[in-house]
Design a protein around this motif. Sequence first.
Motif, PDB file in Angstrom:
ATOM      1  N   SER A 256       0.848  -1.197   0.000  1.00 42.92           N
ATOM      2  CA  SER A 256       0.000   0.000   0.000  1.00 42.92           C
ATOM      3  C   SER A 256       0.882   1.245   0.000  1.00 42.92           C
ATOM      4  CB  SER A 256      -0.899  -0.009   1.242  1.00 42.92           C
ATOM      5  OG  SER A 256      -0.113   0.254   2.407  1.00 42.92           O
ATOM      6  N   ASN A 257       0.269   2.390   0.272  1.00 53.53           N
ATOM      7  CA  ASN A 257       1.029   3.635   0.317  1.00 53.53           C
ATOM      8  C   ASN A 257       1.522   3.953   1.729  1.00 53.53           C
ATOM      9  OD1 ASN A 257      -1.446   4.224   1.400  1.00 53.53           O
ATOM     10  ND2 ASN A 257      -1.682   6.189   0.351  1.00 53.53           N
ATOM     11  N   LYS A 258       1.521   2.960   2.599  1.00 52.62           N
ATOM     12  CA  LYS A 258       2.056   3.145   3.942  1.00 52.62           C
ATOM     13  C   LYS A 258       3.553   3.459   3.854  1.00 52.62           C
ATOM     14  CE  LYS A 258       0.785   0.055   6.925  1.00 52.62           C
ATOM     15  NZ  LYS A 258       0.792  -1.205   7.729  1.00 52.62           N
ATOM     16  N   VAL A 259       4.015   4.409   4.649  1.00 52.49           N
ATOM     17  CA  VAL A 259       5.398   4.882   4.594  1.00 52.49           C
ATOM     18  C   VAL A 259       6.264   4.147   5.623  1.00 52.49           C
ATOM     19  CG1 VAL A 259       6.887   6.893   4.991  1.00 52.49           C
ATOM     20  CG2 VAL A 259       4.757   7.144   3.702  1.00 52.49           C
ATOM     21  N   ILE A 260       7.486   3.787   5.214  1.00 52.85           N
ATOM     22  CA  ILE A 260       8.432   3.129   6.123  1.00 52.85           C
ATOM     23  C   ILE A 260       8.925   4.127   7.163  1.00 52.85           C
ATOM     24  CG2 ILE A 260      10.674   1.971   6.300  1.00 52.85           C
ATOM     25  CD1 ILE A 260      10.253   1.005   3.403  1.00 52.85           C
TER      26      ILE A 260
END
Length: 457
Positions: A256-260
């Motif tokens: 998904s577009n979840k950020v590290i």
Amino acid sequence: MIQLTKIKPPTLEENLRPVVLTDETMIQRKQNLLDKMNQENFERLIIYADLEHGSNFEYLTGFLPRFEEALLVLHKDGKAYLVLGNENLNKADKARIKAEAVHMPHFSLPNQPMHRQETVEEILSQCDLERAQKIGLVGWKNFTSTKENNNQLFDLPHFLVHAIQSLCPKAKLENATRLFIGEKGVRRTNNVNEFAHYEFGAALAGRCMLQAMNQIALGKTEMEVARALSDLGQAHNVVTIMATGERFVKANIYPSNKVIKRGDKLSLTTGYKGGLQSRGGYAVSQASELPEEEKDYLSAVAQPYFNAVRTWLETIKIGMQGQELYNKIEEVLPQEKYGWTLNPGHLSADEEWMSSPVYPQSTERIESGMLFQIDIIPSVPGYGGVSCESGIFMADESLRKEIQEAYPDIWARVQNRRAYIQKELGITLCDEILPTSSATAYLRPFMLDKTLALTAK
């Protein structure tokens, strides 16, 4: 001693090229199966396929049915029928097995044309089943329940089993998937051509994993990193995973577009025919960046796990029983403490998990020609996971010589991989172990530092 140290990373292998299964290989596959049929007195095999569960079908036909289900009906004399829906009917004359096409529109997508008016039973009657006394039904599972009659568990759709029972009321029906993937199944071992065919996918998965790990950085999204987990337009045989932080939020299993973020747990997986790569660790550069209660992750989880991987590679031998390998992993990585539950190692082929000879009390022998995944999955409460699942091929002296002569480029890659694992990672390999990718046994638990990896030096 297992330690985290600075080492050079594995080579990113170039010029990977698919190797087609030869006509000779496909003819031998069919003959091997016919021999098994005759040994067990099966007069017919009915082999089911859909896109997710079609590898036994693909083993003979060379393709999986897109969009639809399909059947391959094989007679003990070698005659074959392909029962196909609307969108796969045109594949019959492209199949690697000579077969008569039978159209079953019931296999087609919902609301597609069904101009033919025959019932499922009437269509199956065109495959000359009625005279058979013993018919094997092949799905994708070789059931191993200790409580039920596994021969009477069928993983084909009910409408097909019901039609077969109605059409052949006097025939003995058995689950015959064991002919493919059971202890003596024809798919358990591979010849030199099959090894080269599967090595391409395994090598590609390794390259993708190394490229993806090199992309990991704070502020990047899962999707940005996941781009590197696919390559050359090849179809995956598993769901691609690139997950940061908590997984399965709102049941999502895709990047998904979840950020590290620093301190996040990380999990990556990619796989093609012949092999899978999986990695687990943290988005940190050093232990001090871990969450407070997980700062001992290296000694509590990652190092014991890597020691188990090293032990697995240094223990497996042709001729040993599966229980010997299982017991050795239990000895160095006790289930009670480290929480692994699945087989520590399994066979692979077109599908990621075919079957496994590695289980408690297993007397199944490790054989030359087996394509393995090193698949040990610890689960220690309070810590993130760890993984460097990857593949090897078991080859005796004769098979190794065949590979060297028939596929010198692949042989050279294999020798480079063996040298890296032994010299850089400190893991001793016997001659019969051929790593199927340059990423085999390479683990960066702290994924923000691209120079650090676990070794057994």
